[in-house]
Motif scaffolding. Structure first.
Motif, PDB file in Angstrom:
ATOM      1  N   GLY A 234       0.825  -1.203   0.000  1.00  0.00           N
ATOM      2  CA  GLY A 234       0.000   0.000   0.000  1.00  0.00           C
ATOM      3  C   GLY A 234       0.860   1.253   0.000  1.00  0.00           C
ATOM      4  O   GLY A 234       0.542   2.249  -0.670  1.00  0.00           O
ATOM      5  N   GLN A 235       1.962   1.210   0.743  1.00  0.00           N
ATOM      6  CA  GLN A 235       2.898   2.335   0.745  1.00  0.00           C
ATOM      7  C   GLN A 235       3.532   2.513  -0.625  1.00  0.00           C
ATOM      8  O   GLN A 235       3.732   3.649  -1.088  1.00  0.00           O
ATOM      9  CB  GLN A 235       3.973   2.115   1.799  1.00  0.00           C
ATOM     10  CG  GLN A 235       4.956   3.278   1.936  1.00  0.00           C
ATOM     11  CD  GLN A 235       6.029   3.029   2.981  1.00  0.00           C
ATOM     12  OE1 GLN A 235       6.076   1.951   3.589  1.00  0.00           O
ATOM     13  NE2 GLN A 235       6.884   3.995   3.189  1.00  0.00           N
ATOM     14  N   LEU A 236       3.846   1.397  -1.293  1.00  0.00           N
ATOM     15  CA  LEU A 236       4.429   1.496  -2.634  1.00  0.00           C
ATOM     16  C   LEU A 236       3.475   2.193  -3.593  1.00  0.00           C
ATOM     17  O   LEU A 236       3.896   3.022  -4.421  1.00  0.00           O
ATOM     18  CB  LEU A 236       4.781   0.100  -3.147  1.00  0.00           C
ATOM     19  CG  LEU A 236       5.369   0.036  -4.562  1.00  0.00           C
ATOM     20  CD1 LEU A 236       6.690   0.789  -4.628  1.00  0.00           C
ATOM     21  CD2 LEU A 236       5.553  -1.424  -4.998  1.00  0.00           C
ATOM     22  N   VAL A 237       2.198   1.882  -3.510  1.00  0.00           N
ATOM     23  CA  VAL A 237       1.199   2.537  -4.370  1.00  0.00           C
ATOM     24  C   VAL A 237       1.179   4.039  -4.094  1.00  0.00           C
ATOM     25  O   VAL A 237       1.215   4.858  -5.027  1.00  0.00           O
ATOM     26  CB  VAL A 237      -0.193   1.926  -4.138  1.00  0.00           C
ATOM     27  CG1 VAL A 237      -1.258   2.729  -4.885  1.00  0.00           C
ATOM     28  CG2 VAL A 237      -0.225   0.469  -4.594  1.00  0.00           C
ATOM     29  N   ASN A 238       1.159   4.420  -2.828  1.00  0.00           N
ATOM     30  CA  ASN A 238       1.061   5.839  -2.485  1.00  0.00           C
ATOM     31  C   ASN A 238       2.317   6.612  -2.870  1.00  0.00           C
ATOM     32  O   ASN A 238       2.239   7.734  -3.394  1.00  0.00           O
ATOM     33  CB  ASN A 238       0.798   5.992  -0.985  1.00  0.00           C
ATOM     34  CG  ASN A 238      -0.588   5.518  -0.593  1.00  0.00           C
ATOM     35  OD1 ASN A 238      -1.495   5.480  -1.410  1.00  0.00           O
ATOM     36  ND2 ASN A 238      -0.749   5.134   0.662  1.00  0.00           N
ATOM     37  N   VAL A 239       3.489   6.032  -2.604  1.00  0.00           N
ATOM     38  CA  VAL A 239       4.736   6.729  -2.953  1.00  0.00           C
ATOM     39  C   VAL A 239       4.885   6.822  -4.464  1.00  0.00           C
ATOM     40  O   VAL A 239       5.401   7.817  -4.987  1.00  0.00           O
ATOM     41  CB  VAL A 239       5.940   6.016  -2.310  1.00  0.00           C
ATOM     42  CG1 VAL A 239       7.242   6.720  -2.685  1.00  0.00           C
ATOM     43  CG2 VAL A 239       5.804   5.995  -0.788  1.00  0.00           C
ATOM     44  N   SER A 240       4.422   5.808  -5.196  1.00  0.00           N
ATOM     45  CA  SER A 240       4.475   5.870  -6.663  1.00  0.00           C
ATOM     46  C   SER A 240       3.609   7.012  -7.180  1.00  0.00           C
ATOM     47  O   SER A 240       3.996   7.731  -8.120  1.00  0.00           O
ATOM     48  CB  SER A 240       4.006   4.548  -7.269  1.00  0.00           C
ATOM     49  OG  SER A 240       4.876   3.490  -6.929  1.00  0.00           O
ATOM     50  N   ARG A 241       2.456   7.218  -6.579  1.00  0.00           N
ATOM     51  CA  ARG A 241       1.609   8.346  -6.967  1.00  0.00           C
ATOM     52  C   ARG A 241       2.300   9.676  -6.684  1.00  0.00           C
ATOM     53  O   ARG A 241       2.256  10.608  -7.508  1.00  0.00           O
ATOM     54  CB  ARG A 241       0.284   8.277  -6.224  1.00  0.00           C
ATOM     55  CG  ARG A 241      -0.620   7.125  -6.648  1.00  0.00           C
ATOM     56  CD  ARG A 241      -1.725   6.894  -5.656  1.00  0.00           C
ATOM     57  NE  ARG A 241      -2.678   5.878  -6.097  1.00  0.00           N
ATOM     58  CZ  ARG A 241      -3.532   5.261  -5.303  1.00  0.00           C
ATOM     59  NH1 ARG A 241      -3.545   5.553  -3.991  1.00  0.00           N
ATOM     60  NH2 ARG A 241      -4.361   4.357  -5.780  1.00  0.00           N
ATOM     61  N   SER A 242       2.940   9.770  -5.524  1.00  0.00           N
ATOM     62  CA  SER A 242       3.658  11.002  -5.188  1.00  0.00           C
ATOM     63  C   SER A 242       4.804  11.239  -6.160  1.00  0.00           C
ATOM     64  O   SER A 242       5.045  12.365  -6.600  1.00  0.00           O
ATOM     65  CB  SER A 242       4.198  10.924  -3.756  1.00  0.00           C
ATOM     66  OG  SER A 242       3.145  10.830  -2.815  1.00  0.00           O
ATOM     67  N   PHE A 243       5.508  10.160  -6.488  1.00  0.00           N
ATOM     68  CA  PHE A 243       6.605  10.269  -7.452  1.00  0.00           C
ATOM     69  C   PHE A 243       6.092  10.740  -8.808  1.00  0.00           C
ATOM     70  O   PHE A 243       6.698  11.614  -9.448  1.00  0.00           O
ATOM     71  CB  PHE A 243       7.300   8.915  -7.585  1.00  0.00           C
ATOM     72  CG  PHE A 243       8.414   8.894  -8.587  1.00  0.00           C
ATOM     73  CD1 PHE A 243       9.652   9.433  -8.281  1.00  0.00           C
ATOM     74  CD2 PHE A 243       8.224   8.327  -9.844  1.00  0.00           C
ATOM     75  CE1 PHE A 243      10.681   9.413  -9.215  1.00  0.00           C
ATOM     76  CE2 PHE A 243       9.244   8.296 -10.770  1.00  0.00           C
ATOM     77  CZ  PHE A 243      10.478   8.844 -10.449  1.00  0.00           C
ATOM     78  N   GLY A 244       4.970  10.181  -9.257  1.00  0.00           N
ATOM     79  CA  GLY A 244       4.400  10.612 -10.524  1.00  0.00           C
ATOM     80  C   GLY A 244       4.003  12.078 -10.510  1.00  0.00           C
ATOM     81  O   GLY A 244       4.201  12.798 -11.492  1.00  0.00           O
ATOM     82  N   ARG A 245       3.418  12.524  -9.404  1.00  0.00           N
ATOM     83  CA  ARG A 245       3.048  13.940  -9.281  1.00  0.00           C
ATOM     84  C   ARG A 245       4.282  14.834  -9.312  1.00  0.00           C
ATOM     85  O   ARG A 245       4.296  15.881  -9.987  1.00  0.00           O
ATOM     86  CB  ARG A 245       2.274  14.158  -7.984  1.00  0.00           C
ATOM     87  CG  ARG A 245       1.998  15.626  -7.651  1.00  0.00           C
ATOM     88  CD  ARG A 245       1.215  15.749  -6.360  1.00  0.00           C
ATOM     89  NE  ARG A 245       1.821  14.992  -5.272  1.00  0.00           N
ATOM     90  CZ  ARG A 245       2.877  15.410  -4.565  1.00  0.00           C
ATOM     91  NH1 ARG A 245       3.457  16.561  -4.858  1.00  0.00           N
ATOM     92  NH2 ARG A 245       3.354  14.675  -3.580  1.00  0.00           N
ATOM     93  N   GLN A 246       5.338  14.452  -8.608  1.00  0.00           N
ATOM     94  CA  GLN A 246       6.556  15.254  -8.581  1.00  0.00           C
ATOM     95  C   GLN A 246       7.192  15.333  -9.962  1.00  0.00           C
ATOM     96  O   GLN A 246       7.623  16.410 -10.401  1.00  0.00           O
ATOM     97  CB  GLN A 246       7.546  14.651  -7.577  1.00  0.00           C
ATOM     98  CG  GLN A 246       7.109  14.769  -6.131  1.00  0.00           C
ATOM     99  CD  GLN A 246       7.935  13.901  -5.199  1.00  0.00           C
ATOM    100  OE1 GLN A 246       8.591  12.945  -5.625  1.00  0.00           O
ATOM    101  NE2 GLN A 246       7.904  14.213  -3.915  1.00  0.00           N
ATOM    102  N   VAL A 247       7.249  14.217 -10.657  1.00  0.00           N
ATOM    103  CA  VAL A 247       7.873  14.181 -11.978  1.00  0.00           C
ATOM    104  C   VAL A 247       7.108  15.044 -12.973  1.00  0.00           C
ATOM    105  O   VAL A 247       7.698  15.825 -13.733  1.00  0.00           O
ATOM    106  CB  VAL A 247       7.969  12.725 -12.481  1.00  0.00           C
ATOM    107  CG1 VAL A 247       8.307  12.686 -13.973  1.00  0.00           C
ATOM    108  CG2 VAL A 247       9.023  11.962 -11.685  1.00  0.00           C
ATOM    109  N   THR A 248       5.785  14.943 -12.966  1.00  0.00           N
ATOM    110  CA  THR A 248       4.991  15.643 -13.982  1.00  0.00           C
ATOM    111  C   THR A 248       4.794  17.126 -13.677  1.00  0.00           C
ATOM    112  O   THR A 248       4.481  17.899 -14.595  1.00  0.00           O
ATOM    113  CB  THR A 248       3.617  14.963 -14.131  1.00  0.00           C
ATOM    114  OG1 THR A 248       2.977  14.895 -12.846  1.00  0.00           O
ATOM    115  CG2 THR A 248       3.764  13.563 -14.700  1.00  0.00           C
TER     116      THR A 248
END
Length: 315
Positions: free
Chosen positions: A79-93
């Motif tokens: 679940g943490q991996l899903v949330n951090v991946s979303r944060s990473f995607g937001r930061q990148v874009t």
């Protein structure tokens, strides 16, 4: 993972019928021996068996708690991996744009970089899933999946890596270091994204700890052996001395013994949550969730549908 309403009576009988049949036969045997051979000591005294059952229940409850803790920690990590991946995607874009990064000359270059980083993150989630289920190796099918997100040169380089997910995050950091300049504002962006990369390693390390730390084998073996031993004594301790082949007593003896071993088996199924069994962490579904969210963050309109449960099981 078996979802709500995924467990049916037919499914239970289909998977547990050998144990049920064994205890039914044992109950019939105990009744037959007592009634027709007239062996006075066939019926075991209930008090000692009750003490054994009480002690074994405490022991069994401890094991189940520990197994569930491993299963729940695995689910929290993913679940943490899903949330951090979303944060990473937001930061990148939102942060890696020509307006904020001087090395990005135009929107086309920024879009290409964002796409590369996002696709590599999707590959990372899938590589972690594949590695956990296979014990660390990436087979032919796994490489075909990763080729959907990575270039041929990177795939060739990764084929020599001992730990593919680790090298994917390493490559993410290298690409960020190449594109982000020494300006203070750009360095702050790099630090924010680097925090997300560190969290990916935290999740990966937690999953590898669960995968590589075996449940104490002697504890597992003795619990399994003692549960079956005590359950096998139950039919001989509940023999009705004043009735001949009491059907109700036989059914009760069978069910009591069956419940005892079934609880032990359920605990053992939760002990290793990355083995691709029906009660395991649904990593395939979570990887698809990560893929959908990150591709939509890139602005893609056509994304795959979430994975559905098959016969009540979500993998």
């Amino acid at each position: 993972m078996i979802i709500r309403s995924g467990t049916t009576l037919w499914w239970v009988l289909r998977s547990d019928w050998p144990a049920l049949l064994y205890f039914l036969a044992l109950s019939l045997l105990a009744e037959f021996i007592y009634e027709y051979t007239h062996l006075e000591h066939t019926a075991l005294p209930m008090l000692p068996v009750s003490v054994l059952i009480t002690g074994m229940s405490i022991f069994l409850g401890f094991q189940i708690n520990q197994c569930y803790e491993r299963w729940w920690e695995a689910r929290r990590l993913w679940g943490q991996l899903v949330n951090v991946s979303r944060s990473f995607g937001r930061q990148v874009t939102t942060l890696l744009t020509p307006k904020r990064i001087a090395a990005l000359a135009d929107e086309a270059q920024a879009t290409a970089l964002q796409r590369e980083l996002i696709h590599r993150q999707i590959a990372y989630a899938n590589a972690l899933r594949i590695g956990l289920r296979s014990g660390g190796s990436v087979g032919e099918e796994g490489w075909r999946i990763l080729k959907d997100w990575l270039g041929d040169d990177e795939i060739e380089r990764l084929q020599h890596a001992r730990n593919v997910p680790t090298q994917l995050i390493q490559r993410q950091a290298q690409r960020l270091a190449e594109i982000v300049g020494s300006d203070w504002a750009e360095q702050q962006i790099l630090l924010q994204i680097d925090d997300s990369l560190n969290l990916f390693y935290d999740v990966q390390g937690g999953c590898e700890r669960i995968k590589r730390t075996a449940f104490p084998d002697r504890f597992r073996f003795h619990t399994h052996a003692f549960v079956w031993l005590v359950a096998s004594l139950i039919p001989f301790s509940l023999i009705q001395t004043d009735q001949r082949f009491d059907a109700v007593a036989i059914v009760m003896e069978t069910l009591l013994a069956f419940v005892f071993v079934t609880i032990e088996r359920l605990g053992s199924e939760l002990r290793d949550p990355f083995e691709n069994h029906v009660n395991d962490t649904p990593m395939s579904a979570l990887c698809r969730t990560i893929e959908i969210d990150l591709r939509q963050q890139l602005g893609e309109a056509e994304v795959p549908a979430p994975l559905d449960a098959v016969k009540g099981v979500l993998m």
